[in-house]
Design an enzyme around this catalytic site. Structure first.
Site, PDB file in Angstrom:
ATOM      1  N   HIS A  16       2.822  10.717   0.607  1.00  0.00           N
ATOM      2  CA  HIS A  16       3.851  10.224   1.519  1.00  0.00           C
ATOM      3  C   HIS A  16       5.276  10.396   0.989  1.00  0.00           C
ATOM      4  O   HIS A  16       6.189  10.728   1.744  1.00  0.00           O
ATOM      5  CB  HIS A  16       3.601   8.749   1.842  1.00  0.00           C
ATOM      6  CG  HIS A  16       2.277   8.492   2.480  1.00  0.00           C
ATOM      7  ND1 HIS A  16       1.981   8.912   3.756  1.00  0.00           N
ATOM      8  CD2 HIS A  16       1.159   7.873   2.010  1.00  0.00           C
ATOM      9  CE1 HIS A  16       0.737   8.550   4.058  1.00  0.00           C
ATOM     10  NE2 HIS A  16       0.222   7.928   3.014  1.00  0.00           N
ATOM     11  N   HIS A  57       0.846  -1.190   0.000  1.00  0.00           N
ATOM     12  CA  HIS A  57       0.000   0.000   0.000  1.00  0.00           C
ATOM     13  C   HIS A  57       0.884   1.243   0.000  1.00  0.00           C
ATOM     14  O   HIS A  57       0.655   2.170  -0.764  1.00  0.00           O
ATOM     15  CB  HIS A  57      -0.926  -0.012   1.224  1.00  0.00           C
ATOM     16  CG  HIS A  57      -1.877   1.142   1.268  1.00  0.00           C
ATOM     17  ND1 HIS A  57      -2.903   1.230   2.170  1.00  0.00           N
ATOM     18  CD2 HIS A  57      -1.957   2.277   0.525  1.00  0.00           C
ATOM     19  CE1 HIS A  57      -3.573   2.358   1.975  1.00  0.00           C
ATOM     20  NE2 HIS A  57      -3.013   3.013   0.988  1.00  0.00           N
ATOM     21  N   GLU A 104       0.465   7.757  -3.576  1.00  0.00           N
ATOM     22  CA  GLU A 104       1.431   7.517  -2.500  1.00  0.00           C
ATOM     23  C   GLU A 104       2.620   8.468  -2.612  1.00  0.00           C
ATOM     24  O   GLU A 104       3.145   8.931  -1.598  1.00  0.00           O
ATOM     25  CB  GLU A 104       1.894   6.060  -2.516  1.00  0.00           C
ATOM     26  CG  GLU A 104       0.839   5.076  -2.039  1.00  0.00           C
ATOM     27  CD  GLU A 104       0.412   5.332  -0.603  1.00  0.00           C
ATOM     28  OE1 GLU A 104       1.268   5.265   0.293  1.00  0.00           O
ATOM     29  OE2 GLU A 104      -0.778   5.624  -0.385  1.00  0.00           O
TER      30      GLU A 104
END
Length: 233
Positions: free
Chosen positions: A129, A83, A125
Site C-alpha cells: 500500500h 492494520h 503494508e
C-alpha cells in the site's frame, strides 16, 4: 464436416471471449482506468483499525505460531491496532505500485511498532500500500500516524476485560459519537464468522473524513458480533 468444425471453433472462441469479459466486469480492480497502480494517483484512503483480540483468537485457532502473532498476542494488552492506510479508487484499489518495492528502512519500521505491533505487517503494508501513496517511506508512515491520531477510540473499547456482544451499527455509532465530522457513510465494520475484525474509516488525501460507498457495501452484515477481551497485561 468443415462447416461443422468451423462452427465448433467459432463457438469456442465466443465462449472464451465471454469468460474474459465476465472476469473483467466481476473484478473492478482489474478493469481500472489509466491510473491503475500509478503511485500517488488515487481518490482517498482507508484507515484500517484491527481489533487485536480477534486477530489473536483466530491465530490461535489456526495453530499459528509465527513471529507477528507472538509479538501482538502476548505481553502488552492491545485493543485496536493499525492494520494499514490504504490508497483507494472510487471503484477498486491499487496495490504493489513498485516492483520490487524499495526496502523499508529498519529504523522507520521500529518507529511504528507502537501502532502496528508486528514488523512483518509494517514491511508488507509498505510494499502493498505504501508504494501506491506517492509518498516516501517516512512520509507514508507519518501519514499513518497522523491518520490514527485523527480517530478517537471510544472509551468502552480501550480496556475491554470481558467478551462483548454488540451490533456492528452500535460500534459505528460509538465511533461517530466521539469523532466530530465522522458519519455512517465514512465508516464500515468488518467481521469474520462471528467476531469483529476491523473498523475501517475513509479519509481524503488530506486525512479528513469522507464518504466511501464501496467500502460501506463490503461491511459486516451480521446482526451481532463478538469482541473478544483484551489479552496480556
Amino acid at each position: 464436416m468443415f462447416q461443422a468444425l468451423r462452427f465448433v471453433v467459432s463457438r469456442r472462441f465466443l465462449s472464451l471471449a465471454f469468460l474474459a469479459l465476465a472476469a473483467l466486469t466481476a473484478n473492478p480492480a482489474s478493469a481500472q482506468d489509466r491510473r491503475q497502480n500509478a503511485p500517488g494517483e488515487f481518490d482517498f484512503y482507508v484507515l484500517s483499525l484491527s481489533w487485536s483480540p480477534s486477530f489473536c483468537e483466530a491465530a490461535q485457532e489456526r495453530g499459528g505460531n509465527n513471529r507477528s502473532a507472538q509479538m501482538q498476542c502476548g505481553g502488552r494488552p492491545y485493543s485496536f491496532v493499525v492494520h494499514g492506510l490504504w490508497p483507494q479508487y472510487d471503484r477498486g484499489f491499487p496495490n504493489y505500485c513498485e516492483r520490487p518495492a524499495p526496502r523499508l528502512a529498519r529504523n522507520i519500521m521500529q518507529s511504528m511498532l507502537d501502532l502496528m505491533p508486528a514488523p512483518g505487517l509494517i514491511f508488507s503494508e509498505w510494499d502493498k500500500h505504501g508504494t501506491c501513496s506517492g509518498l516516501g517511506q517516512r512520509g507514508y508512515f507519518e501519514a499513518i500516524r497522523k491518520a490514527r491520531a485523527g480517530v478517537k477510540i471510544p472509551d468502552e473499547f480501550l480496556d475491554l476485560q470481558q467478551a462483548k456482544t454488540i451490533a456492528p451499527d452500535a460500534i459505528e455509532e460509538a465511533f461517530i459519537k466521539v469523532n466530530p465530522g465522522l458519519s455512517n457513510s465514512a465508516i464500515a465494520v468488518t467481521c469474520d464468522r462471528n467476531r469483529l475484525t476491523e473498523v475501517r474509516v475513509c479519509m481524503s488525501k488530506d486525512l479528513q473524513f469522507r464518504a466511501c460507498e464501496e467500502i460501506d457495501r463490503r461491511a459486516c452484515r451480521r446482526d451481532q458480533v463478538v469482541m473478544p477481551p483484551m489479552r496480556g497485561g
